[in-house]
Design an enzyme around this catalytic site. Structure first.
Site, short mmCIF file in Angstrom:
data_model
loop_
_atom_site.label_atom_id
_atom_site.label_comp_id
_atom_site.label_asym_id
_atom_site.label_seq_id
_atom_site.Cartn_x
_atom_site.Cartn_y
_atom_site.Cartn_z
N LYS A 100 -43.21 53.06 39.74
CA LYS A 100 -42.86 51.64 40.34
C LYS A 100 -43.25 51.03 38.93
O LYS A 100 -44.17 51.12 38.47
CB LYS A 100 -43.36 51.14 41.58
N SER A 181 -39.98 46.43 48.37
CA SER A 181 -39.68 46.00 47.00
C SER A 181 -39.70 47.46 46.25
O SER A 181 -39.17 47.43 45.15
CB SER A 181 -40.72 45.33 46.51
N SER A 205 -42.87 47.65 51.73
CA SER A 205 -42.10 48.01 50.41
C SER A 205 -42.02 49.41 50.13
O SER A 205 -41.44 49.73 49.33
CB SER A 205 -43.01 47.33 49.30
#
Ligand SMILES: *[C@@H]1O[C@H](CO)[C@@H](O)[C@H](O)[C@H]1NC(C)=O
Ligand SMILES: *[C@@H]1O[C@H](CO)[C@@H](O)[C@H](O)[C@H]1NC(C)=O
Ligand SMILES: *[C@@H]1O[C@H](CO)[C@@H](O)[C@H](O)[C@H]1NC(C)=O
Ligand SMILES: *[C@@H]1O[C@H](CO)[C@@H](O)[C@H](O)[C@H]1NC(C)=O
Ligand SMILES: *[C@@H]1O[C@H](CO)[C@@H](O)[C@H](O)[C@H]1NC(C)=O
Length: 506
Positions: A100, A181, A205
């Site tokens: 990420k 996210s 997330s």
């Protein structure tokens, strides 16, 4: 005839038996077997994923940057395997991982949280978890997309939107929320652009995009994985987790890190001495006590008969696999507990400002040193950052905070209280091994107390949209949760690749 372009087959014709291997949907075990049988090299695997990203990423926007050194790392891994080095026997050796874009890598990749504001910054070092991945021989394939700044910039921005890649797209149903996210971390795995990925979770997330994109996601106990070198939201709630083949990755990334010493020191007592792998065992559901609440939002199935009907077949499978379902549980003073959940945003906004300013200060070089700098950057470069469409209301609210004052302390007390009288009381009084909830509905319950959760693919709606089931537990209960999640996965095998990733020419 439709070309099935992704189904790369590695075939050997031996006199005794033939062996077929398909990269797509291959597990780490299958890939390692193919490596050892010399039917696959890390270089071929990385090249396959790079082609895959070139073809699919313009549609799904799951990847922000590809590592220019990934092929070289793969060639090195192939050589290490040839030389039979100690490292080459590690489970993640030669396996590509997507990271990420909030997780720092000290290499040619940028770490930007999806924002142009950080594009010219230089991180001091690899994040603690990246360091562990490298030590385990994994290949850093690239950075995955996300909701910009882990969704702390704009309350109006949709899940999976960031200035650099724009809107990520759910590969199963384009109109379905891909969730966030860690959007790109889930989509890149779901579409076979990479074997495994790392995400981060503050509240939902990892669990939510895993559910929405039909992959397994583990959100570990806070502190089990180091947050050092991760663009923060709230150190009290932040945790680095993984999507799919998750246990191998978890084994590699957990543990103490001097740069996140207090939390990782505290949580290291939870790590089993011989790792997590042995908990991937048959019969993992036998004797487990699983809690199901039928009439409570956040903690279970919120009086929602449609969802309950959908999950009844899963309850039956859990029972058939040997689990005891403790059903129709109640939560005493539910309204009081839920009202305290509102304190989460008060705490997070203040924690975010402190933690982000610390993170920015620690960068080797950066035009951004404070949250205020980032806000000014966005104001100046409205075009790049789509400020008119997605105003930075959360940034502005965070900037207004001034440390942990009286209000924040009360908020933090509320959150502790809500956890102690809510989830912990429920789990302990009923001696539950896990709470079973639909989708990522329990993410706030798990987030505010730093508890772990695992999301496993549960099925697909009539329109093809995926949904997951979540198993949440008390701190350090990963071994038990892994047994439960694995037991459920083995009994169901719900995971299906998205249609487009198999047949792009359709
Ligand atoms: C590779 O090394 C392991 C020990 O690390 C050894 O057991 C094995 O026999 C070696 N294989 C080859 C082909 O040399
Ligand atoms: C990192 O960002 C710079 C722009 O500042 C760009 O030139 C470079 O290609 C980026 N790195 C990668 C790996 O994409
Ligand atoms: C669920 O529905 C029942 C019946 O309508 C109601 O009595 C109960 O209060 C509801 N529970 C919650 C937590 O809202
Ligand atoms: C703490 O919880 C109480 C009860 O729900 C609520 O009235 C109060 O506003 C909360 N305080 C903060 C700072 O969130
Ligand atoms: C904590 O929560 C319980 C149950 O909701 C409540 O009775 C108690 O007053 C709360 N205590 C504090 C200090 O907020």
């Amino acid at each position: 005839m439709k070309a099935i372009f992704l189904l790369i087959m590695f075939q050997i014709m031996s006199t005794i038996k033939s062996y077929e291997f398909t990269i797509e949907e291959a597990t780490i075990d299958e890939i390692q077997t193919a490596f050892n049988r010399k039917k696959l090299t890390s270089k071929d695997l990385v090249q396959f994923y790079i082609n895959q990203i070139e073809k699919l990423n313009p549609i799904y926007k799951a990847v922000i940057e590809v590592n220019p050194d990934a092929l070289d790392q793969a060639i090195k891994a192939d050589q290490e395997r040839k030389d039979n080095t100690t490292k080459s026997h590690f489970k993640l050796h030669g396996i590509p991982v997507m990271i990420k874009d909030t997780i720092a890598t000290k290499d040619k990749l940028n770490t930007t949280a999806g924002s142009y504001a950080l594009l010219d910054s230089l991180v001091s070092r690899d994040a603690g978890v990246v360091n562990k991945l490298r030590e385990s021989g994994a290949i850093i394939l690239g950075k995955s997309s996300l909701s910009e700044w882990a969704h702390l910039r704009s309350s109006l921005a949709p899940n999976g939107w960031n200035a650099r890649t724009k809107q990520a797209v759910n590969p199963y149903v384009a109109t379905m929320d891909p969730c966030g996210s860690s959007t790109g971390s889930a989509i890149s795995v779901a579409t076979n652009m990479v074997t495994v990925s790392l995400g981060t979770e503050t509240d939902g997330s990892i669990l939510c995009p895993s559910s929405a994109n039909s992959v397994v996601g583990i959100k570990p106990t806070v502190g089990l994985t180091s947050r050092a070198g991760v663009v923060p939201v709230s150190p009290r709630q932040d945790t680095v987790g993984t999507v799919t083949d998750a246990v191998y990755v978890l084994d590699a990334i957990v543990g103490f890190d001097t740069n996140d010493a207090v939390a990782t020191g505290d949580a290291s007592k939870y790590i089993p001495k011989d790792g997590y792998l042995k908990h991937l065992k048959p019969g993992g559901l036998e004797g487990k006590r699983l809690g199901i609440l039928r009439a409570y939002p956040y903690f279970g199935f919120a009086n929602d008969s449609k969802t309950l009907t959908k999950f009844e077949k899963h309850f039956a499978i859990l029972r058939q696999s040997g689990a005891t379902l403790i059903e129709n549980l109640d939560i005493i003073n539910f309204d009081g507990i839920i009202s305290m959940f509102n304190s989460e945003s008060i705490a997070i906004l203040a924690e975010f400002k402190i933690a982000l300013n610390d993170y920015l200060k620690d960068l080797l070089a950066s035009p951004m040193r404070t949250l205020a700098d980032v806000i000014n950057f966005n104001n100046k470069f409205a075009g790049l950052e789509s400020l008119e469409k997605y105003p930075q209301d959360l940034f502005l609210a965070a900037e207004k905070t001034n440390g942990i004052g009286k209000l924040e302390e009360e908020a933090l007390m509320n959150l502790t209280n809500a956890s102690v009288y809510g989830f912990e009381k429920l789990m302990k009084e009923n001696k539950l091994d896990a709470l079973v909830t639909p989708y990522s509905d329990s993410s706030t319950v798990l987030a505010i107390g730093g508890y772990p959760g695992i999301s496993v693919p549960a099925g697909y709606d009539e329109n093809g949209g995926p949904y997951g089931i979540c198993f949440g537990g008390l701190k350090g209960s990963e071994p038990t949760l892994i047994e439960i999640a694995y037991g459920f996965e083995q009994a169901t095998h719900n995971r299906k690749p998205p249609p487009m990733s198999i047949n792009c020419d359709q």
